[in-house]
Write a protein that holds these residues in place. Structure first.
Motif, PDB file in Angstrom:
ATOM      1  N   ASP A  10       0.852  -1.167   0.000  1.00  0.00           N
ATOM      2  CA  ASP A  10       0.000   0.000   0.000  1.00  0.00           C
ATOM      3  C   ASP A  10       0.907   1.243   0.000  1.00  0.00           C
ATOM      4  N   PHE A  11       0.322   2.403  -0.285  1.00  0.00           N
ATOM      5  CA  PHE A  11       1.097   3.650  -0.327  1.00  0.00           C
ATOM      6  C   PHE A  11       0.976   4.433   0.977  1.00  0.00           C
ATOM      7  N   SER A  12      -0.171   5.072   1.205  1.00  0.00           N
ATOM      8  CA  SER A  12      -0.357   5.962   2.346  1.00  0.00           C
ATOM      9  C   SER A  12      -0.402   5.189   3.658  1.00  0.00           C
ATOM     10  N   GLY A  13       0.470   5.569   4.594  1.00  0.00           N
ATOM     11  CA  GLY A  13       0.515   4.902   5.887  1.00  0.00           C
ATOM     12  C   GLY A  13       1.305   3.618   5.883  1.00  0.00           C
ATOM     13  N   THR A  14       1.820   3.254   4.711  1.00  0.00           N
ATOM     14  CA  THR A  14       2.596   2.011   4.569  1.00  0.00           C
ATOM     15  C   THR A  14       4.002   2.319   4.082  1.00  0.00           C
ATOM     16  N   LEU A  15       4.124   2.779   2.854  1.00  0.00           N
ATOM     17  CA  LEU A  15       5.431   3.174   2.316  1.00  0.00           C
ATOM     18  C   LEU A  15       5.723   4.649   2.560  1.00  0.00           C
ATOM     19  N   PHE A  16       4.684   5.474   2.450  1.00  0.00           N
ATOM     20  CA  PHE A  16       4.823   6.926   2.606  1.00  0.00           C
ATOM     21  C   PHE A  16       3.769   7.427   3.593  1.00  0.00           C
ATOM     22  N   ARG A  17       3.999   8.627   4.105  1.00  0.00           N
ATOM     23  CA  ARG A  17       3.015   9.278   4.978  1.00  0.00           C
ATOM     24  C   ARG A  17       3.017  10.769   4.678  1.00  0.00           C
ATOM     25  N   LEU A  18       1.861  11.387   4.753  1.00  0.00           N
ATOM     26  CA  LEU A  18       1.761  12.834   4.584  1.00  0.00           C
ATOM     27  C   LEU A  18       2.052  13.482   5.928  1.00  0.00           C
ATOM     28  N   GLU A  19       3.292  13.940   6.100  1.00  0.00           N
ATOM     29  CA  GLU A  19       3.703  14.610   7.331  1.00  0.00           C
ATOM     30  C   GLU A  19       3.588  16.109   7.102  1.00  0.00           C
ATOM     31  N   TYR A 111       8.697   6.275   4.692  1.00  0.00           N
ATOM     32  CA  TYR A 111       9.105   5.756   5.997  1.00  0.00           C
ATOM     33  C   TYR A 111      10.606   5.465   5.966  1.00  0.00           C
ATOM     34  N   PRO A 112      11.283   5.566   7.119  1.00  0.00           N
ATOM     35  CA  PRO A 112      12.740   5.423   7.155  1.00  0.00           C
ATOM     36  C   PRO A 112      13.279   4.154   6.515  1.00  0.00           C
ATOM     37  N   ASP A 113      12.528   3.051   6.616  1.00  0.00           N
ATOM     38  CA  ASP A 113      13.026   1.787   6.067  1.00  0.00           C
ATOM     39  C   ASP A 113      12.456   1.463   4.687  1.00  0.00           C
ATOM     40  N   ALA A 114      11.645   2.376   4.125  1.00  0.00           N
ATOM     41  CA  ALA A 114      10.989   2.085   2.844  1.00  0.00           C
ATOM     42  C   ALA A 114      11.993   1.864   1.717  1.00  0.00           C
ATOM     43  N   ARG A 215       7.893   5.238  13.477  1.00  0.00           N
ATOM     44  CA  ARG A 215       7.901   3.881  12.922  1.00  0.00           C
ATOM     45  C   ARG A 215       9.100   3.750  11.993  1.00  0.00           C
ATOM     46  N   THR A 216      10.199   3.315  12.561  1.00  0.00           N
ATOM     47  CA  THR A 216      11.451   3.302  11.808  1.00  0.00           C
ATOM     48  C   THR A 216      11.737   1.985  11.108  1.00  0.00           C
ATOM     49  N   ASP A 217      11.154   0.883  11.574  1.00  0.00           N
ATOM     50  CA  ASP A 217      11.473  -0.417  10.978  1.00  0.00           C
ATOM     51  C   ASP A 217      10.235  -1.299  10.806  1.00  0.00           C
ATOM     52  N   GLY A 218       9.064  -0.680  10.703  1.00  0.00           N
ATOM     53  CA  GLY A 218       7.826  -1.450  10.594  1.00  0.00           C
ATOM     54  C   GLY A 218       7.744  -2.319   9.359  1.00  0.00           C
ATOM     55  N   LEU A 219       8.221  -1.814   8.237  1.00  0.00           N
ATOM     56  CA  LEU A 219       8.197  -2.587   6.997  1.00  0.00           C
ATOM     57  C   LEU A 219       9.178  -3.753   7.072  1.00  0.00           C
ATOM     58  N   LEU A 220      10.357  -3.463   7.559  1.00  0.00           N
ATOM     59  CA  LEU A 220      11.382  -4.502   7.677  1.00  0.00           C
ATOM     60  C   LEU A 220      10.899  -5.629   8.592  1.00  0.00           C
ATOM     61  N   THR A 221      10.286  -5.255   9.710  1.00  0.00           N
ATOM     62  CA  THR A 221       9.775  -6.249  10.650  1.00  0.00           C
ATOM     63  C   THR A 221       8.685  -7.103  10.004  1.00  0.00           C
TER      64      THR A 221
END
Length: 229
Positions: A10-19, A111-114, A215-221
């Motif tokens: 997914d894109f929003s909230g998964t790979l990228f976020r609108l900060e 996201y940092p780990d994306a 959320r620095t490593d959520g995707l990696l985890t």
């Protein structure tokens, strides 16, 4: 567990976020003419990016636009401007300025780990797809950060005429990747929308759409838990 040969993100909230940048809300006032406090600003951003939750009451016309927003850019703009108005942004020019940020791919933060996750998954010979309910082109966001090279297919709801959790949009993504559902992992922040991939037999990993700094490593985890990396 079947070997994963393709991953859908997914894109929003998964790979990228609108900060949001605090400057976006400079001069923005509520119905009483008062500047929005920090809590009100955070709630406004949550409403603009929530994947499925409707946070305001809408009339029938705008409710129809809400349910079809990710299929039609015009309806997307219409309902979000109304949502901003009902969220306490009475001036049309202010609402339009905020909306322009939402649909500006360059305003989104990965996201940092994306980057590392997309690179490592692609380098491992695993097909990568980005599957998003969205009404604007997100490819420039990936290009800005040099991540487009790791994505094999973008499947965007407004381009294909189907939205998650409709099984059809997942079938489109799988067909484009030449992937089987049983060997595909869907990664997303919405149990309701992204979790629909399980209807076809895909594995599913849920990530928290927390701020990117938290959320620095959520995707990696998530990928390690499914033995992808």
């Amino acid at each position: 567990m079947p070997t994963i040969t393709s991953v859908l993100f997914d894109f929003s909230g998964t790979l990228f976020r609108l900060e949001h940048d605090a400057s976006w809300l400079d001069g923005v006032t509520d119905h009483q003419g008062d500047p929005l406090d920090v809590e009100a600003q955070a709630e406004l951003m949550r409403r603009m990016t929530a994947p499925v939750t409707l946070a305001v009451d809408l009339d029938d016309e705008h409710l129809h636009a809400w349910h079809h927003r990710d299929l039609d850019p015009g309806l997307h703009r219409k309902v979000y401007l109304e949502m901003l108005r009902r969220s306490g942004i009475p001036r049309v020019e202010q609402a339009k300025a905020l909306y322009s940020r939402l649909v500006d791919p360059s305003a989104w933060t990965p996201y940092p780990d994306a980057g590392a996750v997309l690179r490592d998954v692609s380098s491992a010979g695993i097909a990568v797809g980005v599957l998003s309910n969205i009404a604007f082109d997100i490819r420039p966001a990936f290009e800005k950060h040099g991540l487009d090279a790791y994505v094999d297919e973008f499947v965007l709801s407004y381009e294909v005429g189907a939205i998650k959790p409709d099984p059809e949009v997942f079938r489109i993504a799988l067909d484009r990747l030449g992937a089987s559902a049983e060997q595909t992992l869907m990664v997303g922040d919405s149990e309701q929308a992204d979790g629909g991939a399980r209807q076809l037999g895909c594995a599913f990993a849920l990530v928290d759409p927390a701020p990117t700094a938290e959320r620095t490593d959520g995707l990696l985890t998530a990928l390690r838990e499914h033995s992808v990396l």
